[in-house]
Design a protein around this motif. Structure first.
Motif, short mmCIF file in Angstrom:
data_model
loop_
_atom_site.label_atom_id
_atom_site.label_comp_id
_atom_site.label_asym_id
_atom_site.label_seq_id
_atom_site.Cartn_x
_atom_site.Cartn_y
_atom_site.Cartn_z
N LEU A 1 0.83 -1.29 0.04
CA LEU A 1 0.03 -0.02 0.17
C LEU A 1 0.79 1.18 0.15
O LEU A 1 0.51 2.16 -0.85
CB LEU A 1 -0.79 -0.02 1.10
N GLN A 2 1.76 1.27 0.72
CA GLN A 2 2.91 2.40 0.86
C GLN A 2 3.37 2.56 -0.46
O GLN A 2 3.60 3.84 -0.98
CB GLN A 2 4.08 2.08 1.94
N ASN A 3 3.83 1.50 -0.99
CA ASN A 3 4.38 1.64 -2.67
C ASN A 3 3.35 2.20 -3.62
O ASN A 3 3.84 3.17 -4.40
CB ASN A 3 5.06 0.44 -3.01
N GLU B 1 3.12 5.68 -2.98
CA GLU B 1 4.34 6.58 -3.35
C GLU B 1 4.50 6.64 -4.83
O GLU B 1 5.59 7.31 -5.31
CB GLU B 1 5.36 6.05 -2.58
N GLY B 2 3.80 5.75 -5.55
CA GLY B 2 3.90 5.50 -6.91
C GLY B 2 5.03 4.68 -7.40
O GLY B 2 5.71 4.78 -8.56
N LYS B 3 5.60 3.73 -6.49
CA LYS B 3 6.74 3.10 -6.69
C LYS B 3 6.40 1.41 -7.27
O LYS B 3 5.28 1.26 -6.71
CB LYS B 3 7.50 2.88 -5.45
N PRO B 4 6.94 0.79 -7.76
CA PRO B 4 6.54 -0.58 -8.03
C PRO B 4 6.37 -1.37 -7.08
O PRO B 4 7.28 -1.03 -6.11
CB PRO B 4 7.66 -1.20 -9.13
N TYR B 5 5.50 -2.08 -7.11
CA TYR B 5 4.92 -2.92 -5.83
C TYR B 5 5.30 -4.61 -5.88
O TYR B 5 4.83 -5.26 -4.85
CB TYR B 5 3.73 -2.65 -5.22
#
Lengths: 132, 142
Positions: free
Chosen positions: B32-34, B37-41
């Protein structure tokens, strides 16, 4: 009640239909602008048809023992394929050459790598004869 | 002696269950955090899969040890055969989906990235194995 001959016939013709479907898919893929993949599929289909002609109807008949061996082989090959997929995913991050590979090459490789254990296990369980 | 061993294994399984819940919560939080933040999860998905596997194994073990301590058997020859039969069907589905997705990628030029695609196929395959096994178990003609 089905006789042994009618069951043999049914299994044999199902296999022939599957071979024809693979060849037709190959022709369709060939005409859609992928000659390499299309010719691969056509060759696989032709090879399977040749094998079915060579081995004849007897080879396709499944009694309870061979069915059980096939189930066991399928389960073991499934686990092997899952492990191969997991390894490829892990190495895809570490080794750039694997990470940048074409998806068709990977899926073809995994399918092949998953099919070989199936053939080996199937042969082994049928030979061992304790698949119950 | 066996009852004592079962009690120890039951305790171990309960610890595994707690660990899996902790792992699942941590992995979900990181995913959820990724996403936020728009990072790959995708990097967190193995933890999620591992947590799910641990959860299912711990739950099944607890069920088995409880039944064994009451003198019942819940996994016999039939249930093993159900697992193997569903494994064969799941294997055929896995190979089919790999070949079809590979062909679709080549023909329609989808530019699939294999790690993310294989994740989806892997999870779908595992669930299909569980669902087919459940169906065959309920059908009861194995």
């Amino acid at each position: 009640m089905k006789t042994k001959e009618s069951r043999e016939d049914k299994d044999y013709w199902t296999f022939v239909k599957a071979c024809l479907a693979i060849i037709l898919t190959g022709i369709a893929v060939f005409s859609l602008g992928q000659p390499f993949i299309g010719s691969e599929l056509i060759l696989i289909g032709l090879g399977m048809t040749l094998l079915s002609v060579l081995f004849g109807k007897k080879h396709h008949f499944q009694d309870e023992r061979t069915r059980r061996a096939r189930e066991k082989a399928g389960y073991n090959a499934y686990v092997a394929t899952l492990v191969a997929l997991l390894f490829l995913m892990a190495f895809g991050k570490i080794i750039p050459a694997i990470g940048a590979a074409n998806y068709w090459n990977i899926s073809e490789f995994v399918s092949f790598a998953g099919f070989i254990p199936f053939l080996i296990y199937d042969w082994y369980y049928k030979r061992r004869g304790e698949a119950e | 002696m066996k009852l004592k061993e079962n009690k120890k294994m039951l305790l171990m399984s309960k610890i595994n269950l707690a660990l899996s819940v902790f792992l699942l919560a941590l992995a979900s939080f990181r995913i959820l955090q990724n996403i936020y933040e728009g990072k790959p999860y995708y990097d967190q998905l193995p933890f999620l899969l591992f947590g799910l596997a641990l959860l299912i194994t711990a739950y099944m073990n607890i069920k088995r040890f409880k039944a064994e301590s009451e003198g019942k058997t819940i996994a016999d020859e039939r249930s093993r055969r159900v697992g193997e039969k569903s494994g064969l069907f799941a294997y055929l589905l896995l190979l089919g989906s790999l070949i079809v997705s590979g062909l679709a990628n080549s023909i329609f030029n989808l530019r699939l990235e294999y790690t993310s695609t294989v994740y989806v196929i892997l999870v779908a395959s595992l669930f299909s194995w569980i669902i087919i096994g459940y169906y065959l178990d309920k059908k009861g003609e194995v």
